[in-house]
Design a protein around this motif. Structure first.
Motif, PDB file in Angstrom:
ATOM      1  N   THR A 137      30.868  -6.694  28.102  1.00  0.00           N
ATOM      2  CA  THR A 137      31.820  -7.812  28.148  1.00  0.00           C
ATOM      3  C   THR A 137      32.027  -8.341  29.563  1.00  0.00           C
ATOM      4  O   THR A 137      32.407  -9.499  29.747  1.00  0.00           O
ATOM      5  N   GLU A 138      31.771  -7.505  30.589  1.00  0.00           N
ATOM      6  CA  GLU A 138      31.987  -7.933  31.966  1.00  0.00           C
ATOM      7  C   GLU A 138      30.695  -8.320  32.667  1.00  0.00           C
ATOM      8  O   GLU A 138      30.644  -8.374  33.890  1.00  0.00           O
ATOM      9  N   ALA A 139      29.639  -8.583  31.904  1.00  0.00           N
ATOM     10  CA  ALA A 139      28.404  -9.107  32.503  1.00  0.00           C
ATOM     11  C   ALA A 139      28.631 -10.569  32.901  1.00  0.00           C
ATOM     12  O   ALA A 139      29.363 -11.316  32.220  1.00  0.00           O
ATOM     13  N   PHE A 140      28.024 -10.992  33.993  1.00  0.00           N
ATOM     14  CA  PHE A 140      28.212 -12.345  34.508  1.00  0.00           C
ATOM     15  C   PHE A 140      26.919 -13.144  34.433  1.00  0.00           C
ATOM     16  O   PHE A 140      25.818 -12.586  34.546  1.00  0.00           O
TER      17      PHE A 140
ATOM     18  N   GLU B  26      30.122 -16.816  35.362  1.00  0.00           N
ATOM     19  CA  GLU B  26      31.001 -16.793  34.190  1.00  0.00           C
ATOM     20  C   GLU B  26      30.859 -15.461  33.472  1.00  0.00           C
ATOM     21  O   GLU B  26      29.750 -14.940  33.311  1.00  0.00           O
ATOM     22  N   GLU B  27      31.983 -14.905  33.028  1.00  0.00           N
ATOM     23  CA  GLU B  27      31.977 -13.614  32.361  1.00  0.00           C
ATOM     24  C   GLU B  27      31.601 -13.768  30.887  1.00  0.00           C
ATOM     25  O   GLU B  27      31.990 -14.729  30.225  1.00  0.00           O
ATOM     26  N   PHE B  28      30.850 -12.759  30.370  1.00  0.00           N
ATOM     27  CA  PHE B  28      30.417 -12.807  28.972  1.00  0.00           C
ATOM     28  C   PHE B  28      31.622 -12.729  28.033  1.00  0.00           C
ATOM     29  O   PHE B  28      31.774 -13.559  27.131  1.00  0.00           O
ATOM     30  N   GLY B  29      32.462 -11.741  28.211  1.00  0.00           N
ATOM     31  CA  GLY B  29      33.735 -11.659  27.492  1.00  0.00           C
ATOM     32  C   GLY B  29      33.615 -11.195  26.054  1.00  0.00           C
ATOM     33  O   GLY B  29      32.540 -11.195  25.431  1.00  0.00           O
TER      34      GLY B  29
ATOM     35  N   SER C 278      23.044 -13.427  30.952  1.00  0.00           N
ATOM     36  CA  SER C 278      23.088 -13.073  32.376  1.00  0.00           C
ATOM     37  C   SER C 278      21.754 -13.251  33.084  1.00  0.00           C
ATOM     38  O   SER C 278      21.544 -12.650  34.135  1.00  0.00           O
ATOM     39  N   VAL C 279      20.839 -14.021  32.520  1.00  0.00           N
ATOM     40  CA  VAL C 279      19.547 -14.259  33.175  1.00  0.00           C
ATOM     41  C   VAL C 279      19.784 -14.887  34.551  1.00  0.00           C
ATOM     42  O   VAL C 279      20.562 -15.838  34.691  1.00  0.00           O
TER      43      VAL C 279
ATOM     44  N   SER D 212      25.611  -5.782  37.118  1.00  0.00           N
ATOM     45  CA  SER D 212      26.646  -5.177  37.952  1.00  0.00           C
ATOM     46  C   SER D 212      27.172  -3.855  37.405  1.00  0.00           C
ATOM     47  O   SER D 212      27.821  -3.108  38.121  1.00  0.00           O
ATOM     48  N   ASP D 213      26.909  -3.547  36.147  1.00  0.00           N
ATOM     49  CA  ASP D 213      27.452  -2.320  35.563  1.00  0.00           C
ATOM     50  C   ASP D 213      26.508  -1.846  34.461  1.00  0.00           C
ATOM     51  O   ASP D 213      25.703  -2.623  33.925  1.00  0.00           O
ATOM     52  N   ASP D 214      26.617  -0.538  34.136  1.00  0.00           N
ATOM     53  CA  ASP D 214      25.806   0.009  33.055  1.00  0.00           C
ATOM     54  C   ASP D 214      26.171  -0.673  31.738  1.00  0.00           C
ATOM     55  O   ASP D 214      27.345  -0.936  31.458  1.00  0.00           O
ATOM     56  N   MET D 215      25.164  -0.988  30.918  1.00  0.00           N
ATOM     57  CA  MET D 215      25.380  -1.594  29.610  1.00  0.00           C
ATOM     58  C   MET D 215      25.009  -0.563  28.541  1.00  0.00           C
ATOM     59  O   MET D 215      23.845  -0.156  28.446  1.00  0.00           O
TER      60      MET D 215
END
Length: 653
Positions: free
Chosen positions: A591-594, A599-602, A633-634, A639-642
Motif C-alpha cells: 500500500t505504501e509503494a510509490f 503518488e502512493e498506491f494506497g 510503481s514502474v 522502498s520497502d519489502d512487498m
C-alpha cells in the motif's frame, strides 16, 4: 673526562634499553597479531560453515517434504499431477514413455524409464501416479534451489522418473548400479528408521564427485522406492570458493573421508569425490590431524594451522588448513619495517639529542671543571658560558593498521544470505482439503524484514502468519528469522492466536537490546467450522475477497506491536468464511509503494486490484495484486519489502 665517560655509558645503556624495548614490543605485537589472525580465520570459517549448513539444511528439508508428499500420494490421500493414462504409455519392448501430445502436463525436462508389461502396468498405476505428481515439485526445487542439480524417484518396481534428464539418463539411473545402490541404502534390510540418508564418494558405485540425499517411500509397511535429490557439486564448490582466505584454504570432507569441495580444484590435480588422502602429502596429513580435533578447535603447533567445523544438517566437516610460517612471514613483512623505522628514528633522535647535550652542556661543564681546577679561582671574565637548559625531543612514529574493504565479497555474502532467507520461507503452496494457501515476497534490499508462513496445526486447523519487522537489511532479516521460529513453535502448540502472540511478545521483548519491533497478524483457519480466529499485533488488517467479488477489510483489533510492551495482551476475533472466499494478508510495502510521480498506491487501489482477481486461484490472486503494485510503481525504486499471502476456500462443487 669522568663526566664524559659517565655520559657515554648512560647514553649507551639508554640505547640498549631502547633497542630491547623495540624488539620486545615487536615480538609482543607479532604474537598478538598472530592470535588475532587465528581468531579472524576461525570466525570466517564459522560463517563459512553456517552458509554450507544452511544449504545442506535446505536440501534436507526439501527431501523430507518430498518423502511426506510421496507417502501421502502413495496412500491415496493426496493426488497431484496429471492422470497416468493420459500421460504414460507402454511403448516398444515394454518401455515406459511419456505420451506425445497427451493431456498430462509433464515438464519438458522430465524423463521416465522402465520396462513394464501390460499386467504390471496396471499394478503400478497408483505408484506411477504418485511419482508423476512429484514432477512439478522436482521442477520447482531444481529451478529455485541452486544447490539441487537433479531430482528423481526410483521404484522397486523397476521404473524411475527424473528431472532434468533425458530418457537415456533416466534409464542409466534405473539400469546401472546407481539405482539398486540407492534403493539398498534406504531399504528396510539396511535401515528400518525410514530416515533420509546422505551418500557421497565411496558410498556410491564408481565413487566420483556425486552427492545425493534420499529418503525411503513406504505405503503403510510396504517399501516402494526412494525420492532422491542430487546435490550440485559445482555450486557447492563455487560457494566454498567464494570464501577466500589470505593464507590457507578450506575443504569440505564427507563422512567417509571423500573430498566434496576444494576451492582450487580447477587449478590443481585434485579429484573431487576421491579420498582426501590423495591430496599432496603435507596437506593430507594436516587434514587428517584436523579431523581428530574437537569441533571448533584451532591448532597452530608446528608449521601448520588446522581448524575443523562439523555441519549439523549433513555429515560433512569443513576443514581449514593454513601455513603458520606464511602467517608469521606476512606479519613480519607488515610490521617489521615499521619497527625498524621506529628504531632508526629513535636512534637518530638519540644521537642528535646526545650530540647537542654533549656540545651544549657536558663539554662546557667539563671545561668549566678543568678551568676551576687549573685556575683555582674565577677569572675577571667569569667562567665559560654554560647554557641554562637544553631541550630534548622525541618524534613518535605511528604504526599503520591494515584495513581491507572488499565490497565485492560483501555482496556475494549478502546474496547467499538472501538465498538463506528465501529457503526458510514456505516454498510449496499448501493444499489441504478445500483450502489452498500461497505466499509471495519481494525484498527491497538483498535481505528483508517481512515474512509469511503457513502450517498445519492438526487435520482441521491451519495457521497463517504475516509480519513486518522494523527496518530493513541484515538486522531486520535476523530479527525476522527469530520471530518466525518463535511464532511457528507457539502456533504448533495449538494455543489460540492471542495466547501465541502474548508468548512471542514476552520472549522478544525480554532480549530486545536493539529496540526493534515487529507487527504480526496470526490467524487459525478451522476447516471443520469454516472460520478464521485471529489476533493482530499492530499489523495491517487483511482483506476478504468474497465469492461475489465484494471486498471488505477484516476488523482491526487495535492491539500493540510485538517486542515493545512487556506483558501485553492480545484479543481474538472470529471471521466466518464461505466457499469461494479468498483472504489477502499483506504488508505495508504494497500500500505504501510509490509511483514515479511520487503518488502512493494506497488501500483503495489494492482493494480494486483484489476485486479484479475474483474467481482466481490463490496463486493467481497473489500474483495479480503484486503485478498491480509493480505496474503502478514502474520507474520508481522499491522502498520497502512487498509481501502477501492468500488463503482461499474452494468454491462449492
Amino acid at each position: 673526562m669522568a663526566l664524559t665517560r659517565r655520559y657515554g655509558l648512560i647514553l649507551g645503556l639508554a640505547y640498549a634499553v631502547l633497542v630491547a624495548a623495540a624488539v620486545g614490543f615487536f615480538l609482543y605485537q607479532t604474537d598478538e597479531r598472530e592470535k588475532a589472525e587465528w581468531r579472524a580465520v576461525a570466525g570466517r570459517v564459522k560463517e563459512h560453515a553456517l552458509i554450507l549448513d544452511a544449504l545442506a539444511g535446505a536440501v534436507a528439508d526439501r527431501v523430507r517434504e518430498l518423502q511426506e508428499d510421496a507417502r501421502t500420494g502413495a496412500a491415496g490421500v493426496v493426488r497431484h499431477g496429471p492422470a497416468v493414462d493420459d500421460t504414460v504409455v507402454v511403448g516398444a519392448q515394454g518401455r515406459l514413455e511419456f505420451q506425445v501430445g497427451g493431456a498430462g502436463n509433464v515438464p519438458p525436462t522430465a524423463a521416465i524409464a522402465g520396462r513394464i508389461g501390460g499386467e504390471a502396468f496396471r499394478d503400478i498405476r497408483d505408484e506411477l501416479g504418485m511419482a508423476l505428481g512429484l514432477l512439478e515439485e522436482f521442477r520447482y526445487l531444481v529451478t529455485l534451489l541452486p544447490i539441487v542439480d537433479r531430482a528423481y524417484y526410483v521404484s522397486r518396481r523397476e521404473f524411475a522418473v527424473a528431472l532434468p534428464a533425458t530418457a537415456s539418463e533416466a534409464e542409466a539411473v534405473l539400469d546401472g548400479p546407481l539405482g539398486p545402490a540407492l534403493l539398498r541404502a534406504v531399504s528396510p534390510e539396511v535401515d528400518r528408521t525410514r530416515s533420509p540418508v546422505w551418500l557421497d564418494g565411496s558410498d556410491l558405485p564408481g565413487g566420483g564427485d556425486r552427492i545425493v540425499h534420499l529418503a525411503p517411500v513406504y505405503r503403510e509397511d510396504r517399501f516402494l522406492g526412494a525420492v532422491v535429490l542430487e546435490v550440485s557439486t559445482a555450486y557447492l564448490n563455487r560457494v566454498n570458493g567464494d570464501f577466500d582466505y589470505p593464507v590457507g584454504t578450506t575443504m569440505l570432507i564427507g563422512s567417509q573421508g571423500a573430498l566434496l569441495a576444494y576451492p582450487r580444484s580447477s587449478h590443481l590435480a585434485v579429484t573431487l569425490g576421491a579420498p582426501f588422502r590423495t591430496l599432496p602429502e603435507g596437506v593430507a596429513a594436516a587434514v587428517e590431524s584436523a579431523l581428530t580435533l574437537a569441533d571448533r578447535e584451532f591448532a597452530g603447533e608446528g608449521a601448520s594451522l588446522r581448524y575443523a567445523e562439523r555441519l549439523e544438517a549433513a555429515p560433512w566437516t569443513l576443514v581449514y588448513v593454513g601455513d603458520r610460517w606464511a602467517v608469521l612471514q606476512g606479519l613480519v613483512l607488515d610490521y617489521g619495517p615499521q619497527t625498524l623505522a621506529l628504531v632508526a628514528v629513535l636512534t637518530v633522535m638519540l644521537l642528535i639529542a646526545g650530540g647537542l647535550t654533549r656540545r651544549e652542556f657536558v663539554d662546557p661543564a667539563s671545561r668549566l671543571v678543568e678551568h676551576i681546577r687549573a685556575a683555582g679561582e674565577v677569572g675577571p671574565e667569569g667562567p665559560p658560558r654554560v647554557p641554562i637548559a637544553w631541550r630534548p625531543w622525541f618524534r613518535t612514529v605511528t604504526a599503520v593498521f591494515r584495513e581491507n574493504a572488499d565490497l565485492v565479497r560483501l555482496r556475494q555474502e549478502l546474496q547467499i544470505a538472501r538465498d538463506m532467507q528465501a529457503s526458510v520461507l514456505p516454498r510449496q503452496p499448501l493444499r489441504h482439503r478445500e483450502l489452498s494457501i500461497v505466499g509471495r515476497m519481494q525484498p527491497a534490499l538483498e535481505v528483508g524484514g517481512d515474512f509469511y508462513d503457513y502450517f498445519r496445526i492438526d487435520d482441521d486447523r491451519v495457521g497463517v502468519v504475516i509480519a513486518d519487522v522494523s527496518g530493513k537489511g541484515v538486522p531486520a532479516s535476523l530479527f525476522m528469522m527469530i520471530t518466525r521460529t518463535l511464532l511457528k513453535a507457539a502456533g504448533l502448540s495449538g494455543d489460540g492466536p492471542g495466547a501465541c502472540l502474548e508468548r512471542v511478545n514476552d520472549l522478544l521483548e525480554a532480549e530486545n537490546d536493539q529496540a526493534m519491533f515487529v507487527t504480526v497478524f496470526y490467524g487459525v483457519i478451522d476447516l471443520s467450522k469454516r472460520t478464521l480466529v485471529y489476533a493482530n499485533g499492530g499489523h495491517n488488517p487483511p482483506m476478504l475477497l468474497q465469492a461475489d467479488g465484494t471486498v471488505r477489510s477484516v476488523e482491526p483489533l487495535g492491539d500493540p506491536i510485538l517486542a515493545v510492551v512487556p506483558g501485553a495482551g492480545f484479543r481474538e476475533a472470529r471471521l466466518d468464511l464461505q466457499p469461494g472466499d479468498a483472504l489477502l494478508l499483506y504488508t505495508d510495502g504494497l500500500t505504501e509503494a510509490f509511483s514515479a510521480a511520487g503518488e502512493e498506491f494506497g488501500e483503495p487501489r489494492l482493494t480494486a486490484a483484489l476485486a479484479g482477481a475474483k474467481g482466481g486461484e490463490a496463486a493467481a490472486v497473489a500474483d495479480h495484486c503484486i503485478a498491480a503494485v509493480e505496474a503502478f510503481s514502474v520507474g520508481a525504486a522499491q522502498s520497502d519489502d512487498m509481501t502477501c499471502l492468500v488463503a482461499r476456500i474452494s468454491p462449492a462443487a
